[in-house]
Scaffold this motif. Structure first.
Motif, short mmCIF file in Angstrom:
data_model
loop_
_atom_site.label_atom_id
_atom_site.label_comp_id
_atom_site.label_asym_id
_atom_site.label_seq_id
_atom_site.Cartn_x
_atom_site.Cartn_y
_atom_site.Cartn_z
N LEU A 43 -4.75 -6.80 -0.14
CA LEU A 43 -4.58 -5.40 -0.51
C LEU A 43 -5.59 -4.98 -1.59
O LEU A 43 -6.12 -3.88 -1.57
CB LEU A 43 -3.14 -5.16 -1.00
CG LEU A 43 -2.73 -3.72 -1.28
CD1 LEU A 43 -2.88 -2.84 -0.06
CD2 LEU A 43 -1.29 -3.65 -1.80
N ASN A 76 2.63 4.40 -6.83
CA ASN A 76 2.15 3.02 -6.73
C ASN A 76 1.23 2.67 -7.88
O ASN A 76 1.29 1.57 -8.44
CB ASN A 76 1.43 2.79 -5.40
CG ASN A 76 2.40 2.73 -4.23
OD1 ASN A 76 3.61 2.77 -4.44
ND2 ASN A 76 1.89 2.64 -3.03
N GLN A 105 -8.89 -4.17 -0.10
CA GLN A 105 -8.86 -2.90 0.61
C GLN A 105 -8.83 -1.72 -0.36
O GLN A 105 -9.21 -0.62 0.00
CB GLN A 105 -7.59 -2.92 1.47
CG GLN A 105 -7.38 -1.79 2.43
CD GLN A 105 -5.93 -1.78 2.94
OE1 GLN A 105 -4.98 -1.57 2.17
NE2 GLN A 105 -5.75 -2.03 4.22
N ARG A 123 9.31 -1.91 -6.13
CA ARG A 123 8.06 -1.17 -5.99
C ARG A 123 8.10 -0.14 -4.88
O ARG A 123 7.11 0.07 -4.18
CB ARG A 123 6.89 -2.14 -5.74
CG ARG A 123 6.64 -3.07 -6.91
CD ARG A 123 5.75 -4.21 -6.50
NE ARG A 123 5.13 -4.84 -7.66
CZ ARG A 123 4.46 -5.99 -7.60
NH1 ARG A 123 4.33 -6.61 -6.46
NH2 ARG A 123 3.92 -6.50 -8.68
N VAL A 124 9.26 0.49 -4.68
CA VAL A 124 9.34 1.53 -3.66
C VAL A 124 9.43 2.90 -4.31
O VAL A 124 10.11 3.08 -5.32
CB VAL A 124 10.55 1.32 -2.72
CG1 VAL A 124 10.32 0.11 -1.84
CG2 VAL A 124 11.85 1.18 -3.50
N ALA A 179 3.39 9.32 -3.56
CA ALA A 179 3.40 7.87 -3.36
C ALA A 179 2.17 7.21 -3.98
O ALA A 179 2.26 6.12 -4.56
CB ALA A 179 3.48 7.55 -1.87
N THR A 180 1.02 7.86 -3.89
CA THR A 180 -0.19 7.28 -4.48
C THR A 180 -0.04 7.14 -5.99
O THR A 180 -0.32 6.09 -6.56
CB THR A 180 -1.41 8.20 -4.22
OG1 THR A 180 -1.38 8.63 -2.88
CG2 THR A 180 -2.70 7.51 -4.54
N PRO A 234 -3.35 0.37 -6.14
CA PRO A 234 -2.21 0.38 -5.23
C PRO A 234 -1.49 -0.95 -5.14
O PRO A 234 -0.58 -1.11 -4.35
CB PRO A 234 -2.89 0.67 -3.88
CG PRO A 234 -4.23 0.02 -4.01
CD PRO A 234 -4.61 0.02 -5.47
N GLY A 247 0.81 -1.20 0.00
CA GLY A 247 0.00 0.00 0.00
C GLY A 247 0.85 1.26 0.00
O GLY A 247 2.04 1.23 -0.32
N LEU A 248 0.21 2.35 0.37
CA LEU A 248 0.76 3.69 0.15
C LEU A 248 2.22 3.85 0.59
O LEU A 248 3.06 4.27 -0.19
CB LEU A 248 -0.13 4.70 0.87
CG LEU A 248 0.15 6.17 0.56
CD1 LEU A 248 0.03 6.43 -0.93
CD2 LEU A 248 -0.81 7.04 1.34
N TYR A 249 2.54 3.52 1.86
CA TYR A 249 3.88 3.82 2.36
C TYR A 249 4.77 2.59 2.45
O TYR A 249 5.65 2.52 3.30
CB TYR A 249 3.78 4.56 3.70
CG TYR A 249 3.18 5.94 3.53
CD1 TYR A 249 3.79 6.86 2.67
CD2 TYR A 249 2.01 6.30 4.17
CE1 TYR A 249 3.23 8.11 2.47
CE2 TYR A 249 1.45 7.55 3.97
CZ TYR A 249 2.06 8.46 3.12
OH TYR A 249 1.51 9.69 2.92
N HIS A 250 4.52 1.64 1.57
CA HIS A 250 5.35 0.43 1.51
C HIS A 250 6.84 0.77 1.56
O HIS A 250 7.62 0.12 2.27
CB HIS A 250 5.02 -0.33 0.22
CG HIS A 250 6.02 -1.35 -0.18
ND1 HIS A 250 6.34 -2.42 0.62
CD2 HIS A 250 6.78 -1.49 -1.30
CE1 HIS A 250 7.26 -3.16 0.01
NE2 HIS A 250 7.54 -2.62 -1.15
#
Ligand SMILES: [Cu+2]
Lengths: 263, 628
Positions: B242, B167, B245, B545-546, B163-164, B233, A233-236
């Motif tokens: 995930l 991803n 969610q 994936r960061v 970040a959104t 995401p 998710g967002l802050y992985h």
């Protein structure tokens, strides 16, 4: 490798071998073979140890060993393939019309057979190597289980929490005593994460409702990084923390400072 | 078929079936009907799901919102297909009045010029061009996303994007490229060239052929809508929970996969049937060109694989709409169930992508080296062995999942066995080159690039298949670099080789050579720099994936980004070359490469039914060479 002897008059096998080895393209291929094989060996031996972080467990050592040695073992095969390709490339034909036809080699039974058996042997070496390492790790884990400390690892978006039940502490940094086997019981409070204490060379996903287990024994003092290796998710990217492999006395002092007690 | 047989005489009037609805439908009517139907379904579902209190207070609950969005997306796809006329045939057949000969001819699009590319056209050559344009569009979109990802990763702490957005880009880049790569060779070349290669008038099911393309087409706007619905995401793997969610953008992902799976199933059935049933006289199995064999094995492998993906997406959709809890451990379900279903599709899928690319290169090497394909049998064993083993290796993606650790050993065994058939593919390529003087044209260059890239991809794959090494490398940038070497370095390079090779037949013109060479070197050098950096980052311990990373990974990421810009520039040059040469390129002779396969025996433009008279085959197409 090819039936180069179509035009020849009943040569002996020895003659054939000598003539084969004297051919310009065969010599060229041999040179390229040596070059590419050496290059792959050097690349494997040089880069991986240079890149990989400090090795702090047997598991990490075995990962690095596999990366280096599998490169070295595959080097002659890669070297051969690239040598033939490079030789062809060097003898290329330019221009706007196709080159004259080459020899009509449809196949060559012995070559195909040798090639297939070589790759079979190569695959078996890789398989046996891997199974042996896995088995060694499993045996060590079973043997060490009694003396191990257990840490309950909980992943949640986007924090790692470590519970040391025997010491009665819960923290967000992962300190471990050197030389003591450790069992990580890993779980998630929400989506999948993957628990990765980088320098220890082990990893396992954190799932909701089920516990997954990994073990290792830190064998070197120093700082470690803990990361999440599964997109969560967002802050992985920021789901990381640090810790330290400590001497027994430092570890005890740290536990006490955290409000815990000696196990 | 008989209608088309008779129809093939060169100067006849364009068929004009009077008052037939078919003549009035095209892409535009499809879009209109699709949007209207989607809006209707959206409105109806929304109003039926809103309770009285909701109407007063608040919008829909997330679950209900998912129902509305999924409904509207499928409605768009169905509405579009209705609007372009896909259902006229089945409807007429149902009421007992099938299409007239005139209408069938009209659908084949003969003599309708450019217009037919925007219609429900059954000519396999039109479908091939449609796929080619579709593939290039998808690669362009996916490539642009890759550039944004690399730009953001150029330095640590870079905040080029949030970040959104990051991803979402990672997920959308992934799925866009996967879709593009699945169709990259079998779409354009499988449709345009393959029926001619086997000496057929058309595909076995021309109307299904049009269906497969236009269904795929409807998935593209759906996929793009993910962007406007808040993105996805989850990455392209869409792991549960995930994905459960995730916000509304996830619906677009789900709908895309389901629509795409329908398209591939139809295309796969069509291609396999065509090759089995429509080979011309004398084309025994051991005389079939290797590209045809490779493509057939690839789509045959896709036929069982994609329904699994589709099922996993239907289950994800149910979890997100009706709370079925299939993949939710808190409700007694299992995220591992999802990962298993996903990878049962996912691993065969990489070979679905790879095999046609390699097969295209195997078609190319004999022509440019002027030697027979070395060991046709080894090539077939290689493809068949890979396809067979690939359905037994899926859980190597799950070594570190904690699911059934005792299966890691067996899966490691099957995975490493794949190196044997893979080795055969290398043998065929280098065996054909042995003692040859390769004619250094664009298609042949791709062969050399393929060998290098696939070698790196293969060796790094061996570490990853080995459990103790994977326990360090799994989930790191090393994995990302590895599969880009196989999917991009190998498969895409193969497809670009195929494009350079068949471009003259598909467009009647030669691909701009100089631009092609410049593009080739920029892409290949850039690619190797890019993923060298990424291997380095992965070995150093950077997770994949960061959006951001520690200072330690500064150099490796900078190297990657520099390489990426070179790839991007090279690809733009290639795109320019393809577009420019299409109208302004040098006119191509009928057989510019002196090849012996059947597609080079027909003129450009290829006649509607390909051949005046079906050829009779007496040997395989690799009879080059002195001596025999
Ligand atoms: Cu996480």
């Amino acid at each position: 490798m090819a039936d180069h002897s179509v035009e020849e008059l009943a040569p002996t096998p020895g003659d054939r071998a000598t003539r084969f080895l004297k051919r310009a393209d065969v010599k060229q291929t041999t040179l390229f073979f040596i070059f590419w094989t050496a290059l792959f060996v050097v690349l494997g031996i040089y880069f991986y140890p240079k890149w990989m972080p400090t090795i702090m467990s047997v598991e990490m050592k075995s990962a690095e060993k596999i990366m280096i040695w599998f490169t070295v073992i595959s080097a002659p095969i890669a070297g051969f393939v690239l040598a033939v390709a490079t030789t062809a490339f060097m003898n290329r034909h330019r221009g706007d019309t196709p080159p004259p036809d080459g020899p009509a080699i449809r196949t060559n039974g012995p070559v195909v057979a040798v090639w297939t058996v070589t790759s079979l042997v190569f695959a078996l070496v890789a398989i046996i190597w891997g199974l042996t390492e896995m088995n060694g790790q499993a045996v060590a884990a079973a043997k060490d289980a009694k003396s191990a400390i257990t840490i309950e690892v909980r992943g949640s978006q986007w924090v790692w929490t470590f519970n040391y039940p025997a010491q009665g502490i819960e923290t967000h940094e992962l300190n471990l005593p050197i030389g003591v086997p450790v069992i990580f019981d890993v779980k998630s409070a929400d989506v999948n994460h993957s628990f990765w204490p980088v320098q220890l060379g082990v990893k396992v996903d954190a799932n909701a409702q089920v516990t997954t287990v990994i073990h290792t024994t830190p064998d070197k003092l120093g700082p470690i990084d803990v990361k999440c290796a599964e997109l969560c998710g967002l802050y992985h990217a920021y789901m990381e923390t640090t810790g330290e492999i400590q001497s027994a006395s430092d570890f005890d002092a740290w536990v006490t400072a955290q409000g815990g007690h000696k196990a | 078929m008989s209608t088309l047989d008779k129809a093939h005489t060169s100067s006849r009037p364009v068929p004009n079936p009077k008052r037939s609805l078919i003549t009035r439908l095209h892409m535009g009517t499809g879009v209109v009907v699709g949007i209207i139907f989607a809006a209707l379904v959206y409105w109806a579902l929304k109003n039926s799901l809103l309770t009285y209190t909701d109407k007063v207070a608040d919008p829909l609950s997330p679950h209900d919102n998912n129902i509305v969005l999924l409904g509207a997306m499928f409605a768009w796809s169905i509405g579009f297909m209705a609007g372009i006329g896909a259902f006229i045939g089945p409807w007429r057949w149902l009421i007992g009045k099938d299409l007239t000969d005139e209408e069938i001819l009209y659908l084949a699009g003969d003599g309708q010029g450019t217009k037919r590319y925007f219609k429900y056209c059954t000519d396999h050559k039109v479908v091939g061009i449609q796929y080619l344009v579709g593939v290039m569009t998808l690669l362009g979109v996916g490539g642009t996303m890759a550039m944004m990802i690399r730009t953001n990763l150029a330095r640590p702490g870079g905040h080029f994007i949030t970040a959104t957005v990051y991803n979402s880009l990672v997920g959308l880049h992934g799925i866009t490229m996967i879709i593009a790569m699945i169709i990259v060779a079998t779409g354009p070349f499988g449709n345009y060239v393959m029926p001619i290669m086997i000496g057929a008038y058309d595909m076995a099911f021309p109307r299904l052929n049009a269906l497969s393309w236009w269904v795929l087409f409807t998935a593209i706007p759906v996929l793009c809508s993910a962007w406007f619905l808040g993105g996805i995401p989850t990455g392209w793997t869409a792991y549960a929970p995930l994905s459960i969610q995730a916000g509304p953008g996830m619906n677009a992902f789900i709908a895309t996969i389901i629509i795409f799976a329908v398209s591939t199933a139809v295309a796969g059935a069509n291609i396999t049937t065509t090759v089995i049933a429509m080979r011309t006289k004398g084309m025994k199995w051991n005389r079939v060109p290797i590209f045809v064999i490779g493509s057939t094995i690839s789509v045959a492998l896709a036929i069982p694989a994609f329904p699994t993906f589709m099922v996993s997406m239907i289950m994800t959709a149910l979890d997100r709409t009706y709370n079925t809890g299939f993949f939710d451990a808190n409700m007694g379900g299992s995220g591992w169930l999802y990962s298993n279903l996903f990878w049962i599709m996912g691993h065969p899928e990489v070979y679905v992508i790879l095999i046609p690319g390699v097969a295209a290169l195997m078609e190319i090497v004999p022509v440019f080296v002027r030697k027979p394909l070395f060991s046709y049998n080894a090539a077939i064993m290689g493809f068949a062995g890979i396809a067979g083993l690939s359905i037994l290796v899926w859980a190597h993606h799950m070594y570190m999942a904690g699911w059934a650790p005792s299966l890691n050993g067996p899966f490691m065994v099957t995975t490493e066995m794949i190196s044997i058939p893979t080795g055969l593919l290398f043998l065929v390529l280098i065996g054909t080159m042995w003692r040859g003087k390769p004619w250094m044209k664009l298609p042949m260059l791709s062969v050399f690039a393929f060998i290098w890239d696939f070698m790196i991809g293969g060796i790094t794959g061996i570490y990853l298949s080995d459990v103790p090494a994977d326990s360090y490398l799994h989930g790191s940038m090393f994995v990302t670099a590895h599969f880009h070497f196989t999917l991009m370095g190998a498969a895409l390079t193969g497809a670009i080789g195929g494009l350079a090779y068949w471009y003259p037949k598909m467009t009647g013109r030669m691909l701009h050579e100089r631009a092609g060479y410049i593009s080739f070197w920029m892409v290949q050098i850039g690619f190797n720099v890019l993923f060298f950096g990424m291997f380095m980052a992965g070995a150093e311990g950077q997770p994949r994936r960061v959006v951001d990373y520690a200072a330690l990974f500064r150099n490796s990421n900078l190297i990657s980004t520099i390489g990426a810009y070179s790839v991007g520039t090279g690809m733009i040059i290639l795109l320019w070359a393809v577009i420019h040469s299409w109208t302004k390129g040098k006119i191509a002779p009928m057989n510019p490469w002196g090849a012996k396969t059947l597609e080079w025996t027909v003129p450009y433009p290829v006649p509607l039914t390909n051949f005046d008279e079906l050829p009779v085959i007496t040997s395989d197409p690799y009879g080059y060479g002195k001596g025999k």
